[in-house]
Design a protein around this motif. Structure first.
Motif, PDB file in Angstrom:
ATOM      1  N   LYS A  83     -23.065  60.736  84.960  1.00 52.69           N
ATOM      2  CA  LYS A  83     -23.331  59.471  85.650  1.00 52.69           C
ATOM      3  C   LYS A  83     -24.375  58.625  84.909  1.00 52.69           C
ATOM      4  N   ALA A  84     -24.198  58.516  83.615  1.00 49.07           N
ATOM      5  CA  ALA A  84     -25.122  57.731  82.801  1.00 49.07           C
ATOM      6  C   ALA A  84     -25.019  56.243  83.135  1.00 49.07           C
ATOM      7  N   ARG A  85     -26.171  55.608  83.256  1.00 52.57           N
ATOM      8  CA  ARG A  85     -26.254  54.160  83.448  1.00 52.57           C
ATOM      9  C   ARG A  85     -26.294  53.431  82.108  1.00 52.57           C
ATOM     10  N   LYS A  86     -27.073  54.007  81.181  1.00 53.31           N
ATOM     11  CA  LYS A  86     -27.187  53.460  79.827  1.00 53.31           C
ATOM     12  C   LYS A  86     -27.667  54.590  78.929  1.00 53.31           C
ATOM     13  N   VAL A  87     -27.080  54.702  77.743  1.00 54.79           N
ATOM     14  CA  VAL A  87     -27.367  55.828  76.858  1.00 54.79           C
ATOM     15  C   VAL A  87     -28.193  55.355  75.655  1.00 54.79           C
ATOM     16  N   ALA A  88     -29.283  56.060  75.378  1.00 52.50           N
ATOM     17  CA  ALA A  88     -30.069  55.842  74.165  1.00 52.50           C
ATOM     18  C   ALA A  88     -29.559  56.802  73.099  1.00 52.50           C
ATOM     19  N   VAL A  89     -29.020  56.281  72.008  1.00 55.47           N
ATOM     20  CA  VAL A  89     -28.436  57.098  70.947  1.00 55.47           C
ATOM     21  C   VAL A  89     -29.407  57.138  69.771  1.00 55.47           C
ATOM     22  N   PHE A  90     -29.822  58.336  69.389  1.00 54.99           N
ATOM     23  CA  PHE A  90     -30.760  58.511  68.288  1.00 54.99           C
ATOM     24  C   PHE A  90     -30.042  59.109  67.076  1.00 54.99           C
ATOM     25  N   THR A  91     -30.325  58.543  65.911  1.00 60.16           N
ATOM     26  CA  THR A  91     -29.787  59.064  64.666  1.00 60.16           C
ATOM     27  C   THR A  91     -30.691  58.606  63.527  1.00 60.16           C
ATOM     28  N   ARG A 132     -44.071  57.316  67.348  1.00 59.73           N
ATOM     29  CA  ARG A 132     -44.569  56.194  68.170  1.00 59.73           C
ATOM     30  C   ARG A 132     -43.568  55.037  68.147  1.00 59.73           C
ATOM     31  N   ASP A 133     -42.954  54.789  67.006  1.00 57.33           N
ATOM     32  CA  ASP A 133     -41.962  53.717  66.914  1.00 57.33           C
ATOM     33  C   ASP A 133     -40.760  54.019  67.801  1.00 57.33           C
ATOM     34  N   ALA A 134     -40.278  55.258  67.750  1.00 53.84           N
ATOM     35  CA  ALA A 134     -39.128  55.646  68.578  1.00 53.84           C
ATOM     36  C   ALA A 134     -39.471  55.592  70.062  1.00 53.84           C
ATOM     37  N   ILE A 135     -40.674  56.024  70.405  1.00 57.17           N
ATOM     38  CA  ILE A 135     -41.102  56.018  71.811  1.00 57.17           C
ATOM     39  C   ILE A 135     -41.188  54.587  72.331  1.00 57.17           C
ATOM     40  N   ALA A 136     -41.770  53.683  71.531  1.00 57.52           N
ATOM     41  CA  ALA A 136     -41.880  52.282  71.958  1.00 57.52           C
ATOM     42  C   ALA A 136     -40.499  51.674  72.191  1.00 57.52           C
ATOM     43  N   TRP A 137     -39.569  51.964  71.269  1.00 56.13           N
ATOM     44  CA  TRP A 137     -38.191  51.460  71.438  1.00 56.13           C
ATOM     45  C   TRP A 137     -37.567  52.014  72.704  1.00 56.13           C
ATOM     46  N   SER A 138     -37.730  53.308  72.936  1.00 56.28           N
ATOM     47  CA  SER A 138     -37.118  53.949  74.100  1.00 56.28           C
ATOM     48  C   SER A 138     -37.680  53.387  75.404  1.00 56.28           C
ATOM     49  N   ARG A 139     -38.970  53.158  75.443  1.00 56.87           N
ATOM     50  CA  ARG A 139     -39.575  52.604  76.664  1.00 56.87           C
ATOM     51  C   ARG A 139     -39.036  51.207  76.963  1.00 56.87           C
ATOM     52  N   GLU A 140     -38.794  50.428  75.923  1.00 54.27           N
ATOM     53  CA  GLU A 140     -38.240  49.088  76.119  1.00 54.27           C
ATOM     54  C   GLU A 140     -36.806  49.150  76.628  1.00 54.27           C
ATOM     55  N   GLN A 141     -36.023  50.087  76.110  1.00 55.01           N
ATOM     56  CA  GLN A 141     -34.611  50.188  76.486  1.00 55.01           C
ATOM     57  C   GLN A 141     -34.415  50.730  77.896  1.00 55.01           C
ATOM     58  N   ASP A 142     -35.306  51.620  78.314  1.00 57.59           N
ATOM     59  CA  ASP A 142     -35.235  52.233  79.650  1.00 57.59           C
ATOM     60  C   ASP A 142     -33.840  52.794  79.942  1.00 57.59           C
ATOM     61  N   PHE A 146     -29.916  60.334  77.147  1.00 57.00           N
ATOM     62  CA  PHE A 146     -30.215  60.349  75.717  1.00 57.00           C
ATOM     63  C   PHE A 146     -29.141  61.148  74.978  1.00 57.00           C
ATOM     64  N   LEU A 147     -28.820  60.657  73.781  1.00 53.42           N
ATOM     65  CA  LEU A 147     -27.887  61.349  72.890  1.00 53.42           C
ATOM     66  C   LEU A 147     -28.507  61.396  71.504  1.00 53.42           C
ATOM     67  N   VAL A 154     -33.905  64.379  64.095  1.00 55.54           N
ATOM     68  CA  VAL A 154     -33.335  63.443  65.072  1.00 55.54           C
ATOM     69  C   VAL A 154     -33.449  64.008  66.483  1.00 55.54           C
ATOM     70  N   ILE A 155     -33.093  65.264  66.650  1.00 54.80           N
ATOM     71  CA  ILE A 155     -33.114  65.862  67.991  1.00 54.80           C
ATOM     72  C   ILE A 155     -34.551  65.937  68.515  1.00 54.80           C
ATOM     73  N   ASP A 156     -35.490  66.318  67.653  1.00 56.67           N
ATOM     74  CA  ASP A 156     -36.892  66.389  68.081  1.00 56.67           C
ATOM     75  C   ASP A 156     -37.431  65.014  68.448  1.00 56.67           C
ATOM     76  N   THR A 157     -37.056  63.995  67.695  1.00 55.03           N
ATOM     77  CA  THR A 157     -37.499  62.634  67.996  1.00 55.03           C
ATOM     78  C   THR A 157     -36.940  62.177  69.339  1.00 55.03           C
ATOM     79  N   ALA A 158     -35.680  62.508  69.614  1.00 52.85           N
ATOM     80  CA  ALA A 158     -35.088  62.148  70.906  1.00 52.85           C
ATOM     81  C   ALA A 158     -35.793  62.866  72.054  1.00 52.85           C
ATOM     82  N   LYS A 159     -36.170  64.121  71.831  1.00 48.65           N
ATOM     83  CA  LYS A 159     -36.916  64.851  72.865  1.00 48.65           C
ATOM     84  C   LYS A 159     -38.235  64.144  73.179  1.00 48.65           C
ATOM     85  N   ALA A 160     -38.944  63.750  72.118  1.00 50.77           N
ATOM     86  CA  ALA A 160     -40.224  63.066  72.312  1.00 50.77           C
ATOM     87  C   ALA A 160     -40.031  61.730  73.015  1.00 50.77           C
ATOM     88  N   ALA A 161     -39.023  60.962  72.610  1.00 50.55           N
ATOM     89  CA  ALA A 161     -38.764  59.668  73.241  1.00 50.55           C
ATOM     90  C   ALA A 161     -38.432  59.836  74.722  1.00 50.55           C
TER      91      ALA A 161
END
Length: 493
Positions: A83-91, A132-142, A146-147, A154-161
């Protein structure tokens, strides 16, 4: 307070220390005998530990896993099911152009009313700046889900975000492992994360660990919590086929030493103190019966399959086996933990940027890099020569794996316990030579003058040092001597 009798394992360890801590020849110096006494005294308190101080239980936690060729195509349906509303895709910039990412995006686009946003700026060996860059982007996207499509970085960065999107007001160091950070507990439920690994190495798709390079301190640390585990890991055996030979080897070495370190870590029953509340039981608990099964399977598989890929990077069957081994090793070390190879690897990688500036061949990056698997392998021969006296039976079994035989083989069974570490040293060194791994720290630019700084960079790695056989609990001067010896012996082999 009543004390229980010392267990047989502790008595055996003390007797072994008395027999083998000093040099085994007949010309031992008086100082060797003194060190033997100090070692016995160091371990002796274990004999009188109150029953409630030692651990008596272990837990098993891992992500749900799906294995299969082409399974990446299912990720869009998985997100709809969640039931995803919006997906943040990290790569990362490289994977973003490769078939695994194209397959994942096509799967998301194939679903009705499933918006997504792509972050493709993940860097290999992430730093606090890139996080910090990935986290700032993720907070803006809300985003609600997460994918991660990529390797461990990549996976570790997504976990942190994910973590810092839920904890909007938290600072990076709030959750980093102590003593570098505050190591605050994660008490909120994080958002669903699906991890699709494109390398066979970190096992991050199964674990609650995320690692980051703190460049200001010249070493790595991380965040460890069961709350960080991906909801699902999709291990698609098609996804590692675009890896270079060098990437296969480096990530495969991570699998090798995840399994060997977790198998030889202190037993979970030797870890102290036992948590006052089961909710505080650490992610890394020490070797245990279930982790042993996964670790040993991964070790055997890697020793067989990684040389095949080194000889033929298009060996599809060997790549499939390594993909399985990476996840199996992830389950093993994700519940048991790693120890000295990983602890020392963090300053080896971290100091390289300002120090030797070594750039490993086969990596398309514009900065110095000692890939994680390589940094772990550089000290491995010396590490396992050091740890062998703690658990001869387990190290004998590891030696048998490297020799493609069994511990009952007379050529292995006849080796005295005192000589086992030397034989394992040679077996590991020979294996690494066959893969073309740099022969020690000098080969990547470090010298004897760097040893003290490498030791100091290892000391803060409490999370893994605490699981290292023979290492004192408080490290102290004795621990520094041990680390100095291991790193010095790793300069060249």
């Amino acid at each position: 307070m009543a004390y229980r009798p010392a267990p047989r394992s502790v008595i055996h360890r003390l007797l072994y220390a008395a027999q083998h801590t000093a040099c085994p020849c007949h010309a031992c110096r008086a100082s060797d005998a003194q060190k033997t006494v100090q070692t016995i005294r160091k371990h002796a308190p274990l004999m009188h530990a109150a029953p409630n101080e030692k651990e008596y239980a272990f837990e098993v936690a891992a992500s749900d896993l799906r294995f299969g060729e082409g399974a990446t195509r299912e990720v869009g349906m998985d997100m709809k099911n969640l039931k995803a509303r919006k997906v943040a895709v990290f790569t990362d910039p490289i994977v973003s152009k490769l078939p695994p990412m194209k397959m994942a995006i096509a799967s998301l686009e194939g679903q009705d009313d499933l918006p997504f946003a792509v972050y493709d700026r993940v860097v290999a060996e992430p730093t606090e700046t890139s996080w910090r860059d990935a986290i700032a982007w993720s907070r803006e996207q809300d985003c609600s889900h997460f994918l991660a499509v990529g390797g461990g970085s990549v996976i570790d960065t997504a976990k942190a975000a994910n973590l810092f999107t839920v904890y909007q007001d938290a600072e990076l160091f709030d959750f980093l492992n102590a003593p570098v950070g505050k190591s605050l507990p994660i008490t909120r439920t994080l958002r669903p994360l699906i991890a699709v690994p494109t390398t066979a190495g970190t096992g991050s798709e199964t674990t609650g660990t995320a690692v980051v390079d703190i460049t200001s301190m010249s070493f790595k640390t991380g965040i460890s919590s069961r709350a960080l585990k991906p909801t699902l890991g999709i291990v698609d055996t098609l996804n590692t086929r675009t890896c270079s030979r060098e990437l296969h080897i480096s990530t495969g070495l991570d699998v090798l030493f995840h399994s060997l370190e977790s198998y030889t870590a202190i037993p979970y029953t030797e870890r102290v103190p036992r948590p006052s509340n089961p909710g505080l039981r650490p992610l890394y608990q020490g070797s245990n019966p279930l982790s042993d099964i996964f670790a040993m399977w991964a070790l055997r598989t890697t020793v067989k399959s990684l040389p095949r890929i080194s000889r033929d990077p298009h060996d599809v069957d060997a790549m499939r086996q390594m993909a399985l081994a990476a996840s199996f090793a992830g389950i093993g070390f994700g519940n048991a933990g790693c120890h000295l190879c990983h602890a020392i690897s963090y300053p080896i990688s971290g100091m390289n940027k300002a120090g030797p500036k070594y750039k490993h061949p086969g990596y398309a990056v514009d900065r110095p890099i000692i890939p994680h698997g390589i940094s772990v392998a550089l000290t491995a021969p010396a590490v396992f020569r050091f740890t062998a006296p703690f658990s001869p039976a387990r190290h004998r079994e590891a030696l048998a794996v490297f020799r493609h035989t069994t511990p009952a083989d007379p050529s292995v069974a006849a080796i005295p316990d005192a000589a086992l570490g030397g034989h394992l040293y040679e077996a590991i060194a020979r294996f690494l030579d066959g893969l073309g791994v740099p022969r020690g720290l000098r080969a990547v630019g470090y010298g004897k003058e760097d040893v003290p700084r490498l030791v100091e960079g290892t000391i803060p790695q409490r999370r893994v040092l605490g699981l290292a056989p023979r290492m004192p609990r408080d490290v102290g001067e004795e621990g520094r001597e041990y680390l100095t010896r291991i790193i010095d012996e790793s300069l060249q082999y």
